[in-house]
Design an enzyme around this catalytic site. Sequence first.
Site, PDB file in Angstrom:
ATOM      1  N   GLY A  92       0.652  -1.272  -0.006  1.00  0.00           N
ATOM      2  CA  GLY A  92      -0.174   0.037   0.070  1.00  0.00           C
ATOM      3  C   GLY A  92       0.762   1.347  -0.010  1.00  0.00           C
ATOM      4  O   GLY A  92       0.259   2.325  -0.243  1.00  0.00           O
ATOM      5  N   GLY A 126      -0.245   6.099   1.454  1.00  0.00           N
ATOM      6  CA  GLY A 126       1.017   5.566   0.922  1.00  0.00           C
ATOM      7  C   GLY A 126       2.281   6.141   1.442  1.00  0.00           C
ATOM      8  O   GLY A 126       3.335   5.739   1.025  1.00  0.00           O
ATOM      9  N   ASP A 252       0.415 -11.727   6.754  1.00  0.00           N
ATOM     10  CA  ASP A 252       1.051 -10.795   5.594  1.00  0.00           C
ATOM     11  C   ASP A 252       2.375 -10.246   6.002  1.00  0.00           C
ATOM     12  O   ASP A 252       3.142  -9.596   5.109  1.00  0.00           O
ATOM     13  CB  ASP A 252       0.015  -9.527   5.433  1.00  0.00           C
ATOM     14  CG  ASP A 252      -0.356  -9.056   6.435  1.00  0.00           C
ATOM     15  OD1 ASP A 252      -1.120  -9.433   7.241  1.00  0.00           O
ATOM     16  OD2 ASP A 252      -0.011  -7.717   6.741  1.00  0.00           O
TER      17      ASP A 252
HETATM   18  P1  AMP Z   1       1.246  -3.191   8.249  1.00  0.00           P
HETATM   19  O1  AMP Z   1       0.540  -3.054   9.394  1.00  0.00           O
HETATM   20  O2  AMP Z   1       2.336  -2.065   8.129  1.00  0.00           O
HETATM   21  O3  AMP Z   1       1.907  -4.449   7.984  1.00  0.00           O
HETATM   22  O4  AMP Z   1       0.340  -3.013   7.026  1.00  0.00           O
HETATM   23  C1  AMP Z   1      -0.833  -3.653   6.617  1.00  0.00           C
HETATM   24  C2  AMP Z   1      -1.116  -3.342   5.247  1.00  0.00           C
HETATM   25  O5  AMP Z   1      -1.646  -1.868   5.170  1.00  0.00           O
HETATM   26  C3  AMP Z   1      -0.273  -3.386   4.154  1.00  0.00           C
HETATM   27  O6  AMP Z   1      -1.017  -3.936   3.319  1.00  0.00           O
HETATM   28  C4  AMP Z   1       0.455  -2.141   4.034  1.00  0.00           C
HETATM   29  O7  AMP Z   1       1.011  -1.934   2.556  1.00  0.00           O
HETATM   30  C5  AMP Z   1      -0.925  -1.133   4.244  1.00  0.00           C
HETATM   31  N1  AMP Z   1      -0.642   0.239   4.723  1.00  0.00           N
HETATM   32  C6  AMP Z   1       0.007   0.482   6.046  1.00  0.00           C
HETATM   33  N2  AMP Z   1       0.077   1.756   6.094  1.00  0.00           N
HETATM   34  C7  AMP Z   1      -0.228   2.293   5.072  1.00  0.00           C
HETATM   35  C8  AMP Z   1      -0.161   3.789   4.482  1.00  0.00           C
HETATM   36  N3  AMP Z   1       0.131   4.877   5.302  1.00  0.00           N
HETATM   37  N4  AMP Z   1      -0.771   3.813   3.415  1.00  0.00           N
HETATM   38  C9  AMP Z   1      -1.085   2.836   2.604  1.00  0.00           C
HETATM   39  N5  AMP Z   1      -1.104   1.652   2.863  1.00  0.00           N
HETATM   40  C10 AMP Z   1      -0.625   1.516   4.099  1.00  0.00           C
HETATM   41 MG    MG Z   2       2.771  -5.178   6.732  1.00  0.00          MG
END
Ligand code: AMP
Ligand code: MG
Length: 487
Positions: A92, A126, A252
Amino acid sequence: MKALDELTFDNRFARLGDAFSTHVLPEPLDAPRLVVASNAAMALLDLDPAVAETPVFAELFGGHKLWAEAEPRAMVYSGHQFGGYTPQLGDGRGLLLGEVYNEAGEHWDLHLKGAGMTPYSRMGDGRAVLRSSIREFLASEALHALGIPSSRALCVIGSDTPVWREKQERGAMVLRMAHSHIRFGHFEYFYYTKKPEQQAELAEHVLNLHYPECREQPEPYLAMFREIVERNAELIAKWQAYGFCHGVMNTDNMSILGITFDFGPFAFLDDFDAHFICNHSDHEGRYSFSNQVPIGQWNLSALAQALTPFISVDALKEALGLYLPLYQANYLDLMRRRLGLTTAEDDDQKLVERLLKLMQNSGVDYTLFFRRLGDEPAALAVTRLRDDFVDLAGFDVWAEQYKARVERDGDNSEEQRRARMHAVNPLYILRNYLAQNAIAAAESGDYSEVRRLHEVLSKPFEEQAGMEQYAQRPPDWGKHLEISCSS
Ligand code: AMP
Ligand code: MG
């Protein structure tokens, strides 16, 4: 030594095509500048460390420039988050820029995190903020230096780009490196969306590129799954032995290579606490320190489910059965070494458990206890450490057992014992408050503390002159920091 424009690309994942990832260009940061770079990671790409200081470095890793051979892609995956299935996740805010080969023939994924919106951004912007980028950088390199498999980090690039979290912060990018960015969730995505052809392609890709030796086995996919089980059991044994709490063990965030991956509200234990929860939005403690062990197995079961088109359920179950015994053997082996023991006895597990219980009840610093235990001969060391315990009678019983055990262990010259124990018991770990100090300075434009901390943590087992302040218990303010989960 190579210059930045001499990297050799071979983008094997990108070639799998649009079912697996989407072409997206990085969105540049305003006024990109180098916060910190890892010389050790630079060396993996054969890069001269001096190039980190050149303007083009910050432009490349701040999203302004790209190599002609780079093929930036956002990967699609899904995964189980806190036990529930989320049908579509994906990069993301990160982009796989490409795969680079070094002179030794190893290939490294270059992944730019915080690179802007992608089709998988959902509600997100993002972006990544400076604080979380610094934490990921420091943790990846520190874990590696401790001998714990992890993704690596080449650099953090800071900027003037405003990013909104609980308050306004600044955007940053971290350049992450790994031999693969494929997660358990990649397999889950193609399994649950019922795309057997792509799923088979993904399995072939992982087998050929990352587990080629399994090709020789009668059932290559089963051999590969077994290897993934083994690597994860070893990884989590290391987390537990060194007090690392990941915090968001969603499928994930689990690497197909068994490396520590995706850093969020992680923490190293200060005081030993089996029930420690580093993620303050984890109300049930699903990912508490001691739960990491069963959750490792849970996550492997989720992967096993996604592999049922290729492997029989019975064989998968049998492979999953390897996890706990392997974990226990690896963990006990590490803990014996942390105690300075060179032989194995049946009661060693109990000796470790009793010690941890005493440490838990008295709030003893997990890292410093083992370091100090190796400073001196066993009898002297336990006498000095005694003061840290509240249950003195309990500690005395343990100390007698330990001394007797060390005696039976045999050859124990003072010098050898110290060298052996200091080689496995770090003096410096990434304590949350140390990261916090470095982040506070960096947020006001001073990157020297991040760089110094990174340096100190790159040699965690070596006592470094003038660095005593990095080997202390946290001050009161630093003990119960709430690390924001927004990153
Ligand atoms: P995480 O908890 O960091 O492992 O993220 C979980 C999901 O949310 C993943 O698909 C990330 O790419 C997405 N994600 C986390 N933060 C952001 C952000 N600021 N913008 C877009 N996608 C995000
Ligand atoms: Mg992640």
